[in-house]
Enzyme design. Sequence first.
Site, PDB file in Angstrom:
ATOM      1  N   GLN C 210       0.868  -1.185   0.000  1.00 26.45           N
ATOM      2  CA  GLN C 210       0.000   0.000   0.000  1.00 26.45           C
ATOM      3  C   GLN C 210       0.901   1.231   0.000  1.00 26.45           C
ATOM      4  O   GLN C 210       1.451   1.612   1.023  1.00 26.45           O
ATOM      5  CB  GLN C 210      -0.938  -0.055   1.199  1.00 26.45           C
ATOM      6  CG  GLN C 210      -1.762  -1.347   1.240  1.00 26.45           C
ATOM      7  CD  GLN C 210      -2.798  -1.443   0.129  1.00 26.45           C
ATOM      8  OE1 GLN C 210      -3.703  -0.612   0.044  1.00 26.45           O
ATOM      9  NE2 GLN C 210      -2.653  -2.433  -0.752  1.00 26.45           N
ATOM     10  N   ALA C 251     -11.740   1.984   4.522  1.00 27.15           N
ATOM     11  CA  ALA C 251     -10.778   1.186   3.753  1.00 27.15           C
ATOM     12  C   ALA C 251      -9.916   2.074   2.858  1.00 27.15           C
ATOM     13  O   ALA C 251     -10.117   3.283   2.780  1.00 27.15           O
ATOM     14  CB  ALA C 251     -11.527   0.145   2.933  1.00 27.15           C
ATOM     15  N   HIS C 252      -8.993   1.460   2.194  1.00 29.06           N
ATOM     16  CA  HIS C 252      -8.033   2.227   1.381  1.00 29.06           C
ATOM     17  C   HIS C 252      -8.707   2.981   0.236  1.00 29.06           C
ATOM     18  O   HIS C 252      -9.618   2.487  -0.396  1.00 29.06           O
ATOM     19  CB  HIS C 252      -6.894   1.354   0.859  1.00 29.06           C
ATOM     20  CG  HIS C 252      -7.262   0.095   0.144  1.00 29.06           C
ATOM     21  ND1 HIS C 252      -6.328  -0.795  -0.310  1.00 29.06           N
ATOM     22  CD2 HIS C 252      -8.467  -0.425  -0.188  1.00 29.06           C
ATOM     23  CE1 HIS C 252      -6.926  -1.794  -0.896  1.00 29.06           C
ATOM     24  NE2 HIS C 252      -8.215  -1.600  -0.830  1.00 29.06           N
ATOM     25  N   ASN C 253      -8.208   4.188   0.048  1.00 23.93           N
ATOM     26  CA  ASN C 253      -8.652   5.042  -1.056  1.00 23.93           C
ATOM     27  C   ASN C 253     -10.092   5.530  -0.951  1.00 23.93           C
ATOM     28  O   ASN C 253     -10.641   6.065  -1.922  1.00 23.93           O
ATOM     29  CB  ASN C 253      -8.429   4.338  -2.405  1.00 23.93           C
ATOM     30  CG  ASN C 253      -6.962   4.033  -2.612  1.00 23.93           C
ATOM     31  OD1 ASN C 253      -6.539   2.890  -2.480  1.00 23.93           O
ATOM     32  ND2 ASN C 253      -6.186   5.062  -2.849  1.00 23.93           N
TER      33      ASN C 253
END
Lengths: 351, 351, 351
Positions: C210, C251-253
């Site tokens: 990531q 969560a990511h993004n």
Amino acid sequence: MSPVVHLADLIAALGGDLHGEAQTRISRIAPLDEADGETISFLANPRYQSQLAQTQAACVIVAPAFAEAAIQRGENSGAVIVTPDPYLYFARLTQWWAARTRPLAPARVHPSAVVDPSARLGAGVDIGPLAVIEAEAEIGAGARIGAHCVIGQGARIGAGTRLAARVSVGFDCVLGQRCIVHSGVVIGADGFGFAPNFKSERPGWEKIEQLGSVRIGNDVEIGANTCIDRGALADTVLEDGVKLDNLIQIAHNVHIGRHTAIAGCAAIAGSTKIGAFCTIGGAANVVGHLVLADHVHVSAATLISRSISQPGQYSGVYPFEDNASWEKNAATLRQLHSLRSRLRDLEKKNT
Amino acid sequence: MSPVVHLADLIAALGGDLHGEAQTRISRIAPLDEADGETISFLANPRYQSQLAQTQAACVIVAPAFAEAAIQRGENSGAVIVTPDPYLYFARLTQWWAARTRPLAPARVHPSAVVDPSARLGAGVDIGPLAVIEAEAEIGAGARIGAHCVIGQGARIGAGTRLAARVSVGFDCVLGQRCIVHSGVVIGADGFGFAPNFKSERPGWEKIEQLGSVRIGNDVEIGANTCIDRGALADTVLEDGVKLDNLIQIAHNVHIGRHTAIAGCAAIAGSTKIGAFCTIGGAANVVGHLVLADHVHVSAATLISRSISQPGQYSGVYPFEDNASWEKNAATLRQLHSLRSRLRDLEKKNT
Amino acid sequence: MSPVVHLADLIAALGGDLHGEAQTRISRIAPLDEADGETISFLANPRYQSQLAQTQAACVIVAPAFAEAAIQRGENSGAVIVTPDPYLYFARLTQWWAARTRPLAPARVHPSAVVDPSARLGAGVDIGPLAVIEAEAEIGAGARIGAHCVIGQGARIGAGTRLAARVSVGFDCVLGQRCIVHSGVVIGADGFGFAPNFKSERPGWEKIEQLGSVRIGNDVEIGANTCIDRGALADTVLEDGVKLDNLIQIAHNVHIGRHTAIAGCAAIAGSTKIGAFCTIGGAANVVGHLVLADHVHVSAATLISRSISQPGQYSGVYPFEDNASWEKNAATLRQLHSLRSRLRDLEKKNT
């Protein structure tokens, strides 16, 4: 801390069939539609094929089927790497990139850490500031224990495993090799076990001491603030390659088969056995004492209330609507069984 | 670290009516179907009665109704302990067992702990490495505070209460006696309270400072990473004997009655009052400002959106199916209200 | 530590139109129905208007429409503060009150903290006991970092931001000014990203490193044990004024628009973009890669599975019932699609 690399370096490390200039400079990885002239991008999902023609990327990673389209991609045409599985190639590219841009600090036992003299530390172990390593704990070679971690008495951390800051590993729990555990994870807290004792003079729940432990295989990743309870009598088990997202609850005596992946906020209740190669969607729940076969896929927010013996995708979610529609349909749902009876009555009249 | 004991020791400590050899060696507790010749096991659920005949257990704990079957259980026949409530006996056995196999270390204040001079520590208090005890905090006799705990200013921890590593107790919060709190628990963070202020020049949510505290009774157990917020004006309250599993959210001003047990990942929204002797299933949610009577039981993953005045079991979960069936039924659910109308029209035609 | 103030002090600080005795003593803030003779209370919701006549409050805060009723509120009549928005006034009152009763300790860098020499600390920064500030991290003027926090390499904390005990901020993550972050929060753990690699000799999930970070705006509040993952390639973003409750998964993004508020135990899956001024109910979930418009309101425990382009309230929850009713209706739900077909057949017969 973005590096500049040349495609030649990348190909040397990761392979792939390069079409274009090996000295092309790359300073960034991004999706096709956010790429600029120093970006490497990839086409993994055919749905995004149309972005090939427009992308500004200096290099795109594609499968053989898209090689020609990528090479002849018009005025912005740049380099192309052809590889059987572009998404896998992308994953390895991120690993290679991270190793260059985020080099690990040299291993050391930070002087502020509290390490019991009876703990056994393998070669090249890194112990972060203010970590606590209790008696008889064992840290495998090259493992990295973050700041503020607590490794309980007799716990064992496998070689090359990395714990971020603030991870608790309870006494006697075992983690395999090359695991990654994120901040706030709690491994080996007591499972939730009580015997009802409401007829006595001091009524209440009688604690069942949790005498088991947690055993985690190799290459397991565990997301932030996830909890894995110790077993009541036997152990809670995660097999090799299991991947858990954040804020997941794994109750006592759960057994999760190899390479099963579970998304955030899911919960697996006590003594349930999940097979290998399963996926469990975010916020899904599996009740206790069930068995799920290998290759079972559970949709997000679904409650699994019975064992599943067949591979496949399983779902159970009330479909969302605008609130006014929901109110009408949900109210009617409370009459559904009687609606069925009324339908039957009508059918009888109409035969 | 399994001990070897003789049944005689066990009977001396826990009582029960022994049939068989008092010198039988026991080195393990396990279910009937996993027992070997040094195992003590139990029959609590009549469903498993058939396992009695096959078990290899050296001793089985049974209720009077099964005494005869257990004593005459065939070729593997071993000892039998007869007791009115075998599950309760088993719970106490685990406690006795844990005390033998996991003796508490002698209490000490670890030199790395940061204890404010104005904090008051009772007799025999144990303070783990790197714990922080703030000003005016009070730790009752025999309490054990784990590594990396933070006990806020003026907080009070009752006698005999045990906090695992990495527990936060906010300022002025109060825990009773003999509580058990697992790693990562946060007691006394701010409740989620804001006043909308969207018509001003600097629009946004205006914070409502949370002026209340958290009050927790005796014999409460709180699972890993669970959060209990402080009250907005009055306090958030957990009565005696409440048991909370992991990753539970208890919002500000919630009141939970005595001996209520809540399973993992459940959430109770602000100002809701849950009665005594309730059970709330895993991942269930109760919205704010409700009142649930005593002896209400909520099924897993159910949303309780209205107050409940009658004891009983309440459920509300979309039943899971294979994904293809779910897609058809869920899509139809969006038409349910109109289906009812169409049914009514047909009924009119058919009368 | 309740203070005693006089209404005059309060009006001087917060404004409002006072009817009654400026020297009235106030020692407590409470709801109308729990007020005593030294209590200040407020009427924000017209539903509670009837409590005006009975309240014992020494002073009530009301909107102009209720001024007369409040002033002439019978025998217990006390002072009245008239203000356009009583709830907003109440919020500011709590802030003023907290500042009086919970004064901040003088800022210091606690000697037990582990601060890298290359970290940059602004003026008046407070670093709690045993906190860890890594290399190149930057702490803005007046920021307060609680005990046991870990601020990763190169992370930046804005001026006036307060972190409670035990917060992790990952390397390179950025928080704005005046944020409040509660205990156990994890900012910048890895997002959950893996490429399937099941056809190789060593089958498994291949980690996608990531490479992004987390960027958080000004005036953001983040509840206990909430997790905000770093982005895969680009960053995870929370705009100004976002408010997150406890145990939330971002969560990511994910991108969350300004002043959006999310209640406890909700989860937003990867790459989803939530608009500004939205509210997401407790335990609601939004699946990945969606776009929600501004002013979208999601009910508690609802799963949002498609993008929403229109403002409004959206719901999707199975309505709870007593368990016996639920069992009948839920079983029938599995036949709903075929019931619709049977209804159609009947309709054909009846035309």
